[in-house]
Design a protein around this motif. Structure first.
Motif, short mmCIF file in Angstrom:
data_model
loop_
_atom_site.label_atom_id
_atom_site.label_comp_id
_atom_site.label_asym_id
_atom_site.label_seq_id
_atom_site.Cartn_x
_atom_site.Cartn_y
_atom_site.Cartn_z
N HIS B 58 9.96 -61.14 -72.49
CA HIS B 58 8.83 -61.92 -73.30
C HIS B 58 7.51 -62.09 -72.67
N PRO B 82 2.88 -64.61 -73.35
CA PRO B 82 2.30 -65.17 -74.62
C PRO B 82 2.72 -66.59 -74.86
N GLY B 83 3.10 -67.31 -74.11
CA GLY B 83 3.78 -68.77 -74.42
C GLY B 83 4.84 -68.87 -75.25
N ILE B 84 5.19 -69.98 -75.78
CA ILE B 84 6.18 -70.45 -76.58
C ILE B 84 5.54 -71.05 -77.72
N ALA B 90 13.05 -72.23 -80.25
CA ALA B 90 13.39 -71.11 -79.12
C ALA B 90 14.63 -71.76 -78.53
N TYR B 95 18.56 -67.96 -81.64
CA TYR B 95 17.14 -67.82 -82.15
C TYR B 95 16.39 -66.78 -81.05
N SER B 96 16.03 -65.62 -81.52
CA SER B 96 15.22 -64.58 -80.55
C SER B 96 14.34 -63.86 -81.35
N THR B 97 13.20 -63.49 -80.51
CA THR B 97 12.24 -62.57 -81.29
C THR B 97 12.24 -61.16 -80.29
N ALA B 98 13.55 -61.02 -79.83
CA ALA B 98 13.57 -59.96 -78.78
C ALA B 98 13.40 -58.74 -79.71
N GLY B 108 18.78 -60.36 -76.17
CA GLY B 108 18.39 -60.98 -77.47
C GLY B 108 19.35 -61.49 -78.11
N GLY B 110 19.70 -64.60 -78.15
CA GLY B 110 19.24 -65.95 -78.23
C GLY B 110 19.85 -67.08 -77.69
N MET B 111 20.61 -66.46 -76.42
CA MET B 111 21.90 -67.32 -75.74
C MET B 111 20.90 -67.98 -74.29
N GLY B 112 19.81 -67.29 -73.84
CA GLY B 112 19.04 -67.30 -72.80
C GLY B 112 18.64 -68.90 -72.66
N LEU B 113 17.98 -69.41 -73.04
CA LEU B 113 17.41 -70.81 -73.02
C LEU B 113 18.74 -71.80 -73.15
N PRO B 114 19.43 -71.73 -74.21
CA PRO B 114 20.55 -72.69 -74.15
C PRO B 114 21.51 -72.24 -73.05
N THR B 133 4.04 -69.91 -69.74
CA THR B 133 5.08 -70.57 -69.73
C THR B 133 5.70 -70.93 -68.22
N1 LIG Z 1 9.00 -66.81 -70.69
C1 LIG Z 1 8.93 -66.62 -71.98
N2 LIG Z 1 7.66 -66.55 -72.88
C2 LIG Z 1 7.28 -66.36 -74.03
N3 LIG Z 1 8.49 -66.48 -75.02
C3 LIG Z 1 9.89 -66.68 -74.45
C4 LIG Z 1 9.91 -66.94 -73.12
N4 LIG Z 1 11.11 -67.36 -72.93
C5 LIG Z 1 11.94 -67.26 -74.03
N5 LIG Z 1 10.81 -67.04 -75.16
C6 LIG Z 1 10.94 -67.19 -76.54
O1 LIG Z 1 12.21 -67.92 -76.83
C7 LIG Z 1 12.99 -67.10 -77.55
C8 LIG Z 1 14.72 -67.64 -77.24
O2 LIG Z 1 15.00 -67.23 -75.79
P1 LIG Z 1 16.33 -67.07 -75.24
O3 LIG Z 1 17.16 -68.11 -75.77
O4 LIG Z 1 16.45 -66.67 -73.79
O5 LIG Z 1 16.71 -65.60 -76.29
P2 LIG Z 1 16.46 -64.21 -75.89
O6 LIG Z 1 15.97 -63.96 -74.72
O7 LIG Z 1 17.73 -63.53 -76.20
O8 LIG Z 1 15.45 -63.97 -77.44
C9 LIG Z 1 12.95 -65.81 -77.26
O9 LIG Z 1 13.19 -64.82 -78.22
C10 LIG Z 1 11.33 -66.01 -77.11
O10 LIG Z 1 10.85 -65.74 -78.36
#
Ligand SMILES: Nc1ncnc2c1ncn2[C@@H]1O[C@H](COP(=O)(O)OP(=O)(O)O)[C@@H](O)[C@H]1O
Ligand SMILES: [Mg+2]
Lengths: 108, 141
Positions: B58, B82-84, B90, B95-98, B108, B110-114, B133
């Motif tokens: 991202h 690009p920031g969140i 997020a 939730y994912s924008t990948a 992608g 959407g489990m990374g941040l959780p 970020t």
């Molecule tokens: N470092 C980052 N910079 C910009 N956007 C981010 C970053 N980390 C996470 N995001 C946003 O948060 C969403 C959710 O992240 P995550 O839970 O890790 O899921 P995933 O990586 O599978 O999309 C991403 O799809 C993206 O939109």
């Protein structure tokens, strides 16, 4: 049971077996790596169809006992080389994930 | 360890998806050498790995810093991506924008941040759209 014994009893194909004495604690099947990252437990065998290099990072970080690539999916030579380097057991199954798990379950 | 604190810094290459995970694998090795329990090592390395992957997917890469302190391990992930826009969104599971090409690599979900939140004792996200970020996580030891 060790990974080597698992191979002997299931007839899975060995791609590399640098850590054959690793005990197998169970099985985790999945293709979404973050999901696997969050749920799989140490020393489980990782059943998947993914063949990209990140599979090895997940396996190394979680100390999984082996990766079993299903459906006879083509395995890139880099993956095999990198598994060897990292000391990760890499196996292949001709069956789909479900049948592979059933086979594993019958011997574990 | 006395009152000493150990510091490590890793660059995460935004171009190289295949090397993502290197900081976490090295961190794991470092923590093992210091003698932390397997549970602590696992939590730190999973959280860092997800952060690394996010920086590659991202944010075109970034920097990972590891601080080993007396009572906690701290990880700071900094990028100039690009920031969140909506952090609450997020943080939601699934939730994912990948993009699709990332999904085909198994990311992608959407489990990374959780996962990062789940495996750490504290997690703070500071993000500005268009600037980047910064994520600070700690694991108590
Ligand atoms: N470092 C980052 N910079 C910009 N956007 C981010 C970053 N980390 C996470 N995001 C946003 O948060 C969403 C959710 O992240 P995550 O839970 O890790 O899921 P995933 O990586 O599978 O999309 C991403 O799809 C993206 O939109
Ligand atoms: Mg992610």
């Amino acid at each position: 049971m060790t990974v080597r014994e698992l191979v002997d009893r299931t007839g899975l194909t060995v791609l590399v077996l640098p850590d054959g004495d690793h005990e197998v604690s169970g099985v985790y099947a999945g293709d979404l790596l973050s999901w696997v990252m969050g749920r799989a437990k140490e020393s489980q065998a990782f059943v998947t169809i993914m063949t990209n290099i990140n599979v090895l990072a997940v396996t190394a970080l979680l100390d999984l006992s082996c990766v079993i690539i299903c459906e006879d999916a083509e395995v890139p030579p880099e993956l095999i080389r990198s598994a060897e380097e990292k000391g990760i057991n890499l196996l292949r199954s001709d069956a789909p994930e479900y049948e592979t798990c059933v086979r594993l379950s019958s011997v574990l | 360890m006395g009152n000493e604190s150990l510091y490590y810094r890793f660059d995460v290459d935004g171009e190289n998806f295949t090397s993502a995970g290197e900081a976490s694998v090295q961190t794991k090795r470092i923590l093992r050498r210091v003698g932390f329990s397997p549970d602590i090592i696992k939590r730190v390395s999973i959280a860092m790995y997800e952060g690394e992957i996010n920086m590659v997917i991202h944010a075109c890469g970034g920097v990972v810093e590891l601080f080993i302190e007396e009572d906690k391990i701290k990880i700071i992930l900094t990028d100039h991506g690009p920031g969140i826009e909506n952090i609450d969104l997020a943080m939601q599971e699934g939730y994912s924008t990948a993009p699709d090409n990332i999904r085909s690599l198994g990311f992608g979900a959407g489990m990374g941040l959780p996962n990062m939140k789940r495996y750490t004792d504290s997690m703070e996200i500071e993000s500005k759209v268009g600037e980047g970020t910064k994520i600070t996580m700690t694991v108590n030891v």
